[in-house]
Design an enzyme around this catalytic site. Sequence first.
Site, PDB file in Angstrom:
ATOM      1  N   ASN A 151       0.833  -1.195   0.000  1.00 49.82           N
ATOM      2  CA  ASN A 151       0.000   0.000   0.000  1.00 49.82           C
ATOM      3  C   ASN A 151       0.870   1.249   0.000  1.00 49.82           C
ATOM      4  O   ASN A 151       1.576   1.533   0.980  1.00 49.82           O
ATOM      5  CB  ASN A 151      -0.909   0.026   1.231  1.00 49.82           C
ATOM      6  N   GLU A 152       0.866   1.980  -1.110  1.00 49.98           N
ATOM      7  CA  GLU A 152       1.404   3.333  -1.274  1.00 49.98           C
ATOM      8  C   GLU A 152       2.921   3.452  -1.184  1.00 49.98           C
ATOM      9  O   GLU A 152       3.453   4.566  -1.198  1.00 49.98           O
ATOM     10  CB  GLU A 152       0.742   4.312  -0.274  1.00 49.98           C
ATOM     11  N   ASN A 153       3.647   2.346  -1.170  1.00 49.02           N
ATOM     12  CA  ASN A 153       5.107   2.454  -1.017  1.00 49.02           C
ATOM     13  C   ASN A 153       5.808   2.830  -2.320  1.00 49.02           C
ATOM     14  O   ASN A 153       6.807   3.565  -2.297  1.00 49.02           O
ATOM     15  CB  ASN A 153       5.671   1.149  -0.463  1.00 49.02           C
TER      16      ASN A 153
END
Length: 805
Positions: A411-413
């Site tokens: 998630n969102e890295n």
Amino acid sequence: MRQVTPLTDGWILRHPDGTGAELPASVPGCVHTDLLAAGLIPDPFLGRNEAEVAWVGRRDWTYETDLPAGTGAHEQTDLVFDGLDTVAEILLDGRSLGRVRNMHRSYRFDVTGLSGRLAVRFASAYAEAEAVRGTVGERPGAYAEPYQYVRKMACSFGWDWGPTLVTAGIWRPVRLERWSTARIARVRPLVTVDGGTGRVELAVDVERTRVEAPLTVEAAVGGVRARAEIDGTHGTVRVEVPGARLWWPRGYGEQPLYDVELTLLHGEEALDVWRRRIGFRTLELDTSADAHGTGFTLVVNGERLFARGVNWIPDDVFPSRITRERYRRRLEQAAGAGVDLVRVWGGGIYESEDFYDACDELGLLVWQDFPFACAAYPEEQPLRGEVEAEARENVVRLMPHPSLVLWNGNNENLWGFRDWDWEPGLAGDSWGEGYYLGVLPRVVAESDPTRPYTAGSPWSGSWRHHPNDPAHGTHHSWEVWNRTDYADYRLAVPRFVAEFGWQAPPAYATLRRALPGEELAPDSPGMLHHQKADDGNGKLERGLARHFALPDGDFDRWHYLTQVNQARAVAAGIEHWRSHWPVCAGTVVWQLNDCWPVTSWAAIDGDGREKPLYHELRRLYADRLLTVRADGDGPVVAAVNQAAEDWHGSLRLRRMSVDGTVIGEAALVLAAGARTVAEVKVPPELIPVGPAEFLVADAWEPSRPDEAGTGGALRALHFPAPDRDIPYPRPEFEVALVPDGITVTARTLVRDLLLQADRLDPEARADRGLVTLLPGEEVTIGVRGWKTPDPETARRALYCVEPTR
């Protein structure tokens, strides 16, 4: 046959105060819940008690029980932990059996012939994380807590909706397994269907005590049986099921499930059995390029889907408290809102079998994140080996579930690396890319080639495009909540919106329970403590101010208006994006649920109460949706038809004044084919002019009765001005009791009427949320759990938009 003995009784927890004091312990459980049960800490969900128990996560703790001596003639005894949170040493009479450092894995220890005092000594997850950080160096993250250095549920360390309650304990079941000759160590089921024939290929790994013993496996699926020999420690048995019934997402068909039983045999002696349920369906993720960019469309059984999704966080910050019944209740709420996809977010856990079983039965598609979120993750040891081990175990564990349709790397890295100033500071250090573009896709390809993998969310498919480019792959839309107005959702058409949302406080009764004795105000001490987002209240206030006059010192009005704004904001996005199917192929609202009582983006609050947003999702995610889209050359009525049948009916348009006057109207033909969107341009003479006018669009399909039984009807409203500029009349309506509810009859325009049922009784629930009534219209609101019905009490629990001058 393998014999299983659960180890649930007789556990104690040693308090680390130097006295050796011991407490009764529950297994599965955690330190916090044991301390709560003993009355030694206050409930961290109430008031500002969270800060009072912060010390718990920084201590070391020990669980102990007596390990019974073996019985019978079994050749081997294993001690099996399904989950240990997180860093621990396991000892038997002071002798170390092993050390563990990953919440997301199970563990097995050979204790053949042993008995005595079993101890599980947990070190603080903080101590482990800080030690790893000292070894591998600093890595950036969205939060100051060191969650990226330990394989543990990241949101234990707090999030912008969650408390910082760093847990420890035996969080999943523990047992003794006694067996002889051989046991089933792993089964990897590959389930496919082709031409009406279901195929199940079961790759079996076994562990032996006797190398020379000949072994076979027998599989039974849908009344069909097949056998195969085990060659050493491996074997594969294949079963074909003619006429296999297809498993469908909810709303597209039924969810037939087939029992699979695999038996390990020595001759005709059954040594071990593995049982699961499966479903037959085909699956594809279409990421092909087109004129609009790069798509992201799920295709199940050949049917292209607009995914009606919600993001899922752990339903309790103490996940050992989440029962099978609680999973089922929450997921039934999701299905009841029209949801057909649940994304298990990467700052949480791989959920228990109970979660995925419920999704299988309810037809809820599961998008499963690997547990990485909002941080740069080191790729050095000891983390790298742990990541691969947990991925291999959990991919195989979850493979039987037909509801599982997508593996997502993080998630969102990937977005964070590019946009959040990580790249310069890392200066070439590892940050997780090797996991998302290397280890994890390799594990999925080797273990579960029947399902697609995507490297992250958001992710455009490659570094050739920005990771959060709305024209390519998945997109997270957070600029709107953070900086602008929800009307800006209508400025773009992403290919797949995997996160977006708007905050609102929980239900009034939830606040009253969580903040006992507090005089409620948006900035009262408890309210601020239960608002974890950066400048959350400021964003709520600015979001309100763009539409409403701010209520001065009136908490009840503020509470109502923030709920309205949340529902309207999410509606603005979903209506716009659904109306652009198939360019946009899905929306995943942030978020379905909460893990404690908090102001957040959730549709269901931390006490399980449904916010107005929940009821709005029922409308937004229905098979058929009517909306008015303000295109550049004038408004358009979009009829979104996700049903399998064509939608033929009539469309009535009315240009109205807020005083109830009909200025103009027209009757038009509506025709939307199955799984399509039809558009009807609003005639120029019916376009509202000025803040005192609005458009009403009503669609009928006589073959589909509505809830009142008067012929199918859907409505869309278009107000061209913000509420603060609209000269609303003072709302007038009548309230009458009816069996199991109330009826409200409008005498004027009544916009966004809401019955806050929990103000009638904390246990009361209403069957609908916001509803707008034209003069003379009425609505019946069902209420359950209201012990002493009374119309005046009901009137006091009713709220609606009021004039500002």
